[in-house]
Design a protein around this motif. Structure first.
Motif, PDB file in Angstrom:
ATOM      1  N   GLU A 229      -8.217   2.123  -4.340  1.00  0.00           N
ATOM      2  CA  GLU A 229      -7.927   3.424  -3.734  1.00  0.00           C
ATOM      3  C   GLU A 229      -9.002   3.781  -2.715  1.00  0.00           C
ATOM      4  OE1 GLU A 229      -8.440   7.145  -6.005  1.00  0.00           O
ATOM      5  OE2 GLU A 229      -6.358   7.565  -5.475  1.00  0.00           O
ATOM      6  N   HIS A 230      -8.590   4.415  -1.627  1.00  0.00           N
ATOM      7  CA  HIS A 230      -9.542   4.845  -0.599  1.00  0.00           C
ATOM      8  C   HIS A 230      -9.143   6.232  -0.101  1.00  0.00           C
ATOM      9  CE1 HIS A 230     -11.815   3.859   3.392  1.00  0.00           C
ATOM     10  NE2 HIS A 230     -12.246   4.957   2.798  1.00  0.00           N
TER      11      HIS A 230
ATOM     12  N   GLY B  36       2.264  10.191  -9.683  1.00  0.00           N
ATOM     13  CA  GLY B  36       2.352   8.939 -10.417  1.00  0.00           C
ATOM     14  C   GLY B  36       3.188   7.914  -9.678  1.00  0.00           C
ATOM     15  N   ARG B  37       2.999   6.665 -10.079  1.00  0.00           N
ATOM     16  CA  ARG B  37       3.726   5.580  -9.441  1.00  0.00           C
ATOM     17  C   ARG B  37       3.930   4.480 -10.460  1.00  0.00           C
ATOM     18  NH1 ARG B  37       2.520   1.784  -5.013  1.00  0.00           N
ATOM     19  NH2 ARG B  37       0.311   1.994  -5.452  1.00  0.00           N
ATOM     20  N   VAL B  38       5.124   3.920 -10.485  1.00  0.00           N
ATOM     21  CA  VAL B  38       5.442   2.815 -11.379  1.00  0.00           C
ATOM     22  C   VAL B  38       6.001   1.672 -10.532  1.00  0.00           C
ATOM     23  CG1 VAL B  38       6.921   2.010 -13.258  1.00  0.00           C
ATOM     24  CG2 VAL B  38       5.899   4.292 -13.363  1.00  0.00           C
ATOM     25  N   MET B  39       5.524   0.469 -10.785  1.00  0.00           N
ATOM     26  CA  MET B  39       6.118  -0.701 -10.161  1.00  0.00           C
ATOM     27  C   MET B  39       6.795  -1.513 -11.252  1.00  0.00           C
ATOM     28  SD  MET B  39       4.581  -3.798  -7.805  1.00  0.00           S
ATOM     29  CE  MET B  39       3.872  -4.719  -9.177  1.00  0.00           C
TER      30      MET B  39
ATOM     31  N   THR C 201       0.834  -1.201   0.000  1.00  0.00           N
ATOM     32  CA  THR C 201       0.000   0.000   0.000  1.00  0.00           C
ATOM     33  C   THR C 201       0.867   1.249   0.000  1.00  0.00           C
ATOM     34  OG1 THR C 201      -1.705  -1.177   1.228  1.00  0.00           O
ATOM     35  CG2 THR C 201      -1.800   1.226   1.263  1.00  0.00           C
ATOM     36  N   ALA C 202       0.477   2.250  -0.786  1.00  0.00           N
ATOM     37  CA  ALA C 202       1.175   3.535  -0.826  1.00  0.00           C
ATOM     38  C   ALA C 202       0.261   4.603  -0.240  1.00  0.00           C
ATOM     39  CB  ALA C 202       1.559   3.899  -2.256  1.00  0.00           C
ATOM     40  N   TRP C 203       0.692   5.238   0.846  1.00  0.00           N
ATOM     41  CA  TRP C 203      -0.084   6.301   1.496  1.00  0.00           C
ATOM     42  C   TRP C 203       0.460   7.633   0.979  1.00  0.00           C
ATOM     43  CZ3 TRP C 203      -4.050   4.830   4.703  1.00  0.00           C
ATOM     44  CH2 TRP C 203      -4.046   3.495   5.114  1.00  0.00           C
TER      45      TRP C 203
ATOM     46  N   ALA D 161      -7.406  13.048  11.858  1.00  0.00           N
ATOM     47  CA  ALA D 161      -8.052  14.078  12.673  1.00  0.00           C
ATOM     48  C   ALA D 161      -7.337  15.421  12.596  1.00  0.00           C
ATOM     49  CB  ALA D 161      -8.138  13.615  14.126  1.00  0.00           C
ATOM     50  N   THR D 162      -6.021  15.404  12.424  1.00  0.00           N
ATOM     51  CA  THR D 162      -5.264  16.658  12.358  1.00  0.00           C
ATOM     52  C   THR D 162      -4.918  17.055  10.926  1.00  0.00           C
ATOM     53  OG1 THR D 162      -3.223  15.394  12.719  1.00  0.00           O
ATOM     54  CG2 THR D 162      -4.280  16.380  14.650  1.00  0.00           C
ATOM     55  N   ALA D 163      -4.667  16.074  10.055  1.00  0.00           N
ATOM     56  CA  ALA D 163      -4.295  16.389   8.673  1.00  0.00           C
ATOM     57  C   ALA D 163      -5.513  16.631   7.785  1.00  0.00           C
ATOM     58  CB  ALA D 163      -3.449  15.267   8.083  1.00  0.00           C
ATOM     59  N   HIS D 164      -6.675  16.077   8.173  1.00  0.00           N
ATOM     60  CA  HIS D 164      -7.935  16.240   7.437  1.00  0.00           C
ATOM     61  C   HIS D 164      -7.909  15.582   6.053  1.00  0.00           C
ATOM     62  CE1 HIS D 164      -9.072  18.960  10.619  1.00  0.00           C
ATOM     63  NE2 HIS D 164      -8.037  19.723  10.352  1.00  0.00           N
ATOM     64  N   ILE D 165      -6.959  14.743   5.806  1.00  0.00           N
ATOM     65  CA  ILE D 165      -6.921  14.012   4.545  1.00  0.00           C
ATOM     66  C   ILE D 165      -6.085  12.749   4.722  1.00  0.00           C
ATOM     67  CG2 ILE D 165      -4.906  15.311   3.694  1.00  0.00           C
ATOM     68  CD1 ILE D 165      -6.102  14.963   0.857  1.00  0.00           C
ATOM     69  N   ALA D 166      -6.518  11.687   4.068  1.00  0.00           N
ATOM     70  CA  ALA D 166      -5.750  10.444   4.034  1.00  0.00           C
ATOM     71  C   ALA D 166      -6.162   9.702   2.772  1.00  0.00           C
ATOM     72  CB  ALA D 166      -6.032   9.589   5.264  1.00  0.00           C
ATOM     73  N   CYS D 167      -5.215   8.986   2.209  1.00  0.00           N
ATOM     74  CA  CYS D 167      -5.546   8.232   0.999  1.00  0.00           C
ATOM     75  C   CYS D 167      -4.468   7.200   0.725  1.00  0.00           C
ATOM     76  CB  CYS D 167      -5.674   9.170  -0.202  1.00  0.00           C
ATOM     77  SG  CYS D 167      -6.140   8.316  -1.735  1.00  0.00           S
TER      78      CYS D 167
END
Length: 203
Positions: A108-109, A150-153, A63-65, A74-80
């Motif tokens: 993706e979430h 972007g991301r490449v594996m 997983t890539a955060w 709660a403090t950053a107000h964003i996550a994915c």
């Protein structure tokens, strides 16, 4: 995946959503569809609007955060997170059956609260996913934003691109039923000291 499914149900009532949770898995049931989460495996079964589906999705990479994790929501107000996947299964519509084998994609979430990312997510966006056995890539870019991600594996390793991402739409297709216009051909260039991805794709 799951969040997008719920967001596209304008008449969603919380009492219609059933959730079961154990130490091994979480199951969501809503309007004839069942989503089963048992990392690194995910399943979706059911039917909607005359289309039935039975798909199994397996994560193929860590997983890539890329904008933060849920612990700091709660403090950053964003996550994915996003996670490269491969799918198997079948989709049926009427007398037609569409088998899915080695279908590459991404799970993706995102959760966006009070954040500058709200401006990005309020724009039309492009998610481009491609690749095969040896290489997979994922590109995210808001159509009116200069930046992108972007991301490449490749060879089991990740190359991340936080800058140097360009996506150019070469051709578009207009859906005669919904009247929505979407890209049907595009060019992607992602540059970093670790490597360059330059590809033209079409649907």
């Amino acid at each position: 995946g799951n969040a997008c499914f719920a967001a596209q149900c304008p008449n969603l009532k919380l009492k219609e959503l059933q959730v079961e949770s154990t130490d091994e898995e979480v199951i969501w049931r809503l309007k004839g569809t069942e989503l089963r989460c048992r990392p690194p495996h995910f399943e979706v079964k059911g039917s909607n609007e005359g289309v039935s589906y039975d798909l199994k999705v397996t994560a193929t990479a860590p997983t890539a955060w890329f904008v933060g994790d849920f612990d700091n929501l709660a403090t950053a107000h964003i996550a994915c997170f996003d996670q490269l996947t491969v799918s198997e299964g079948v989709i049926r519509k009427g007398r037609k059956t569409y088998p899915i084998s080695r279908g590459y994609g991404t799970h993706e979430h995102p959760i966006v609260g009070s954040s500058p990312w709200l401006d990005v997510y309020s724009q039309p966006m492009h998610w481009i996913i491609g690749g095969g056995e040896e290489l997979q890539f994922f590109t995210f870019k808001a159509s009116h934003s200069p930046g992108g991600y972007g991301r490449v594996m490749v060879e089991g390793k990740f190359v991340s691109y936080d800058t140097g991402v360009t996506l150019t739409v070469l051709e578009e297709w207009r859906d005669p039923r919904s009247l929505i216009t979407i890209p049907s051909k595009w060019h992607i260039n992602m540059f970093s000291p670790q490597g360059i991805l330059d590809v033209t794709g079409a649907a």
